[in-house]
Design a protein around this motif. Structure first.
Motif, PDB file in Angstrom:
ATOM      1  N   LEU A   5       0.828  -1.202   0.000  1.00  0.00           N
ATOM      2  CA  LEU A   5       0.000   0.000   0.000  1.00  0.00           C
ATOM      3  C   LEU A   5       0.862   1.252   0.000  1.00  0.00           C
ATOM      4  N   PHE A   6       1.857   1.292   0.873  1.00  0.00           N
ATOM      5  CA  PHE A   6       2.719   2.475   0.956  1.00  0.00           C
ATOM      6  C   PHE A   6       3.535   2.641  -0.322  1.00  0.00           C
ATOM      7  N   MET A   7       4.002   1.536  -0.911  1.00  0.00           N
ATOM      8  CA  MET A   7       4.774   1.635  -2.155  1.00  0.00           C
ATOM      9  C   MET A   7       3.899   2.161  -3.294  1.00  0.00           C
ATOM     10  N   LEU A   8       2.642   1.693  -3.348  1.00  0.00           N
ATOM     11  CA  LEU A   8       1.726   2.164  -4.397  1.00  0.00           C
ATOM     12  C   LEU A   8       1.428   3.655  -4.267  1.00  0.00           C
ATOM     13  N   LEU A   9       1.554   4.185  -3.047  1.00  0.00           N
ATOM     14  CA  LEU A   9       1.229   5.595  -2.818  1.00  0.00           C
ATOM     15  C   LEU A   9       2.458   6.489  -2.797  1.00  0.00           C
ATOM     16  N   GLY A  10       3.557   6.010  -3.377  1.00  0.00           N
ATOM     17  CA  GLY A  10       4.707   6.868  -3.610  1.00  0.00           C
ATOM     18  C   GLY A  10       5.844   6.755  -2.619  1.00  0.00           C
ATOM     19  N   TRP A  11       5.746   5.852  -1.665  1.00  0.00           N
ATOM     20  CA  TRP A  11       6.843   5.686  -0.706  1.00  0.00           C
ATOM     21  C   TRP A  11       7.937   4.837  -1.342  1.00  0.00           C
ATOM     22  N   PRO A  12       9.208   5.202  -1.160  1.00  0.00           N
ATOM     23  CA  PRO A  12      10.300   4.360  -1.673  1.00  0.00           C
ATOM     24  C   PRO A  12      10.197   2.958  -1.088  1.00  0.00           C
ATOM     25  N   PRO A  13      10.407   1.923  -1.890  1.00  0.00           N
ATOM     26  CA  PRO A  13      10.242   0.541  -1.409  1.00  0.00           C
ATOM     27  C   PRO A  13      11.038   0.230  -0.145  1.00  0.00           C
ATOM     28  N   ALA A  14      12.314   0.644  -0.108  1.00  0.00           N
ATOM     29  CA  ALA A  14      13.150   0.344   1.065  1.00  0.00           C
ATOM     30  C   ALA A  14      12.621   1.036   2.316  1.00  0.00           C
ATOM     31  N   THR A  15      12.191   2.297   2.157  1.00  0.00           N
ATOM     32  CA  THR A  15      11.668   3.047   3.292  1.00  0.00           C
ATOM     33  C   THR A  15      10.344   2.459   3.773  1.00  0.00           C
ATOM     34  N   ALA A  16       9.477   2.101   2.823  1.00  0.00           N
ATOM     35  CA  ALA A  16       8.180   1.523   3.190  1.00  0.00           C
ATOM     36  C   ALA A  16       8.365   0.216   3.959  1.00  0.00           C
ATOM     37  N   ARG A  17       9.232  -0.663   3.453  1.00  0.00           N
ATOM     38  CA  ARG A  17       9.436  -1.953   4.109  1.00  0.00           C
ATOM     39  C   ARG A  17      10.069  -1.780   5.494  1.00  0.00           C
ATOM     40  N   LEU A  49      -7.428   8.003   3.652  1.00  0.00           N
ATOM     41  CA  LEU A  49      -6.189   7.254   3.881  1.00  0.00           C
ATOM     42  C   LEU A  49      -5.209   7.471   2.741  1.00  0.00           C
ATOM     43  N   ILE A  50      -5.696   7.381   1.526  1.00  0.00           N
ATOM     44  CA  ILE A  50      -4.830   7.544   0.356  1.00  0.00           C
ATOM     45  C   ILE A  50      -4.193   8.929   0.349  1.00  0.00           C
ATOM     46  N   LEU A  51      -4.985   9.945   0.640  1.00  0.00           N
ATOM     47  CA  LEU A  51      -4.473  11.312   0.627  1.00  0.00           C
ATOM     48  C   LEU A  51      -3.417  11.505   1.714  1.00  0.00           C
ATOM     49  N   ALA A  52      -3.692  11.017   2.930  1.00  0.00           N
ATOM     50  CA  ALA A  52      -2.763  11.203   4.047  1.00  0.00           C
ATOM     51  C   ALA A  52      -1.438  10.496   3.793  1.00  0.00           C
ATOM     52  N   VAL A  53      -1.489   9.264   3.296  1.00  0.00           N
ATOM     53  CA  VAL A  53      -0.263   8.488   3.086  1.00  0.00           C
ATOM     54  C   VAL A  53       0.545   9.030   1.914  1.00  0.00           C
ATOM     55  N   SER A  54      -0.120   9.358   0.829  1.00  0.00           N
ATOM     56  CA  SER A  54       0.605   9.831  -0.356  1.00  0.00           C
ATOM     57  C   SER A  54       1.253  11.191  -0.121  1.00  0.00           C
ATOM     58  N   LEU A  55       0.549  12.096   0.576  1.00  0.00           N
ATOM     59  CA  LEU A  55       1.121  13.417   0.844  1.00  0.00           C
ATOM     60  C   LEU A  55       2.283  13.349   1.830  1.00  0.00           C
ATOM     61  N   ALA A  56       2.283  12.312   2.655  1.00  0.00           N
ATOM     62  CA  ALA A  56       3.354  12.188   3.656  1.00  0.00           C
ATOM     63  C   ALA A  56       4.545  11.388   3.148  1.00  0.00           C
ATOM     64  N   ALA A  57       4.510  10.933   1.896  1.00  0.00           N
ATOM     65  CA  ALA A  57       5.623  10.144   1.366  1.00  0.00           C
ATOM     66  C   ALA A  57       6.914  10.943   1.433  1.00  0.00           C
ATOM     67  N   PRO A  58       8.012  10.363   1.888  1.00  0.00           N
ATOM     68  CA  PRO A  58       9.297  11.083   1.942  1.00  0.00           C
ATOM     69  C   PRO A  58       9.662  11.635   0.575  1.00  0.00           C
ATOM     70  N   GLY A  59       9.973  12.926   0.531  1.00  0.00           N
ATOM     71  CA  GLY A  59      10.312  13.578  -0.722  1.00  0.00           C
ATOM     72  C   GLY A  59       9.133  14.163  -1.438  1.00  0.00           C
ATOM     73  N   CYS A  60       7.907  13.965  -0.890  1.00  0.00           N
ATOM     74  CA  CYS A  60       6.701  14.481  -1.561  1.00  0.00           C
ATOM     75  C   CYS A  60       6.753  15.985  -1.683  1.00  0.00           C
ATOM     76  N   ARG A  61       7.188  16.679  -0.593  1.00  0.00           N
ATOM     77  CA  ARG A  61       7.229  18.155  -0.631  1.00  0.00           C
ATOM     78  C   ARG A  61       8.312  18.646  -1.577  1.00  0.00           C
ATOM     79  N   ASP A  62       9.388  17.836  -1.714  1.00  0.00           N
ATOM     80  CA  ASP A  62      10.423  18.237  -2.672  1.00  0.00           C
ATOM     81  C   ASP A  62       9.849  18.294  -4.075  1.00  0.00           C
ATOM     82  N   ARG A  63       8.963  17.361  -4.386  1.00  0.00           N
ATOM     83  CA  ARG A  63       8.369  17.333  -5.726  1.00  0.00           C
ATOM     84  C   ARG A  63       7.385  18.460  -5.930  1.00  0.00           C
ATOM     85  N   HIS A  64       6.897  19.008  -4.800  1.00  0.00           N
ATOM     86  CA  HIS A  64       5.914  20.100  -4.910  1.00  0.00           C
ATOM     87  C   HIS A  64       6.492  21.414  -4.445  1.00  0.00           C
TER      88      HIS A  64
END
Length: 295
Positions: free
Chosen positions: A180-192, A275-290
């Protein structure tokens, strides 16, 4: 820090210890006269009375008696640093301020001042009453729970089968949560790493509320996993549920792990817009992209 403005005091010997120059002269004379001078010299007694009055506001600010501040000043006055300083009063004031801070810290931590001065001790928060928490300690701490009756042989067989199924179900829930976290933009290593760390702590501690309370203050784990603060908080709330009592009966209060264990599937979770909005916006590096700082 602003002390009381005290009038100039000239003693019978003509020494004005209210000025740094006069204080320096007096400290040199007392030092040359030996340790007994502090006990018998009338000027020394006047100096300490003046000191207690001077540092009374500072002492009260930190919940101390004025004479505790005067005692700290006395310790500094006998040092070479105070005698040789260009501004003796400035040296003493700085030392007294530091001492008052750690005296107050020691009272809060219920330890000695010597221990409170150590960073690895002062980093802890003050002791808390049971009633200080939003969720009472008795609701989630294992020490306050009542154990079930000892199981029978039949119950043990059933429990063993249920335990095996639970392990399989728990493993699937962990993998689905990582996906779920990987699908919402979290890096695989960080999510795991993040999900497995939370699950490990949950297994060790036993309840979601207690695990959330322990991990939200665990800066060492967050630094080790290299997850920003906003992402760490969102990860905990998503996996363990929002600990606020108002969310207890909602999907936000249950958390992803519990929802997966009670039968919800990954596609069902992906239809939860909040849930989708909260997790995706909190993905590490999300603010860098925005255009944000990502911290």
């Amino acid at each position: 820090m602003t002390e009381h403005t005290l009038t100039t005091t000239t003693t019978e010997t003509g020494e004005d210890f209210t000025t740094s120059e006069g204080l320096r002269t007096l400290l040199h004379r007392l030092h040359a006269a030996g340790p007994a001078a502090w006990e018998h010299d009338p000027t020394a007694a006047e100096l300490m009375a003046f000191t207690a009055e001077k540092y009374a506001p500072l002492a009260r600010k930190h919940g101390l008696d004025p004479w505790e501040a005067a005692s700290a000043a006395f310790d500094v006055m006998r040092t070479k640093a105070a005698r040789e300083a260009t501004d003796s009063w400035a040296v003493i004031t700085h030392a007294v301020r530091i001492t008052c801070i750690f005296e107050e810290r020691a009272q809060g931590l219920l330890c000695s001042v010597h221990q409170a001065r150590r960073p690895h001790v002062s980093a802890f928060h003050d002791p808390e009453r049971f009633s200080d928490r939003e969720n009472p300690l008795t609701d989630y701490h294992p020490a306050f729970q009542i154990a079930d009756n000892p199981p029978t042989t039949h119950d043990e067989d059933v429990d063993s089968l249920a335990s095996a199924r639970a392990c399989t179900s728990a493993s699937s829930a962990v993998e689905d949560a990582i996906a779920l976290f990987m699908l919402l933009g979290w890096p695989p290593a960080t999510a795991r790493a993040g999900v497995e760390h939370v699950c490990g702590a949950l297994t060790r501690i036993g309840t979601r509320q207690a695990t959330y309370e322990a991990l939200r203050r665990d800066k060492h784990a967050r630094a080790l996993l290299d997850i920003p603060g906003r992402s760490w908080t969102a990860l905990l709330k998503a996996l363990l549920g929002n600990p606020h009592p108002a969310y207890a009966a909602t999907t936000a209060g249950r958390g992803v792990l519990l929802r997966l264990l009670i039968g919800e599937t990954l596609p069902v979770l992906l239809r939860d817009d909040d849930l989708i909005l909260a997790v995706s916006l909190a993905a590490p590096g999300c603010r860098d992209r925005h255009g944000g700082d990502g911290s």
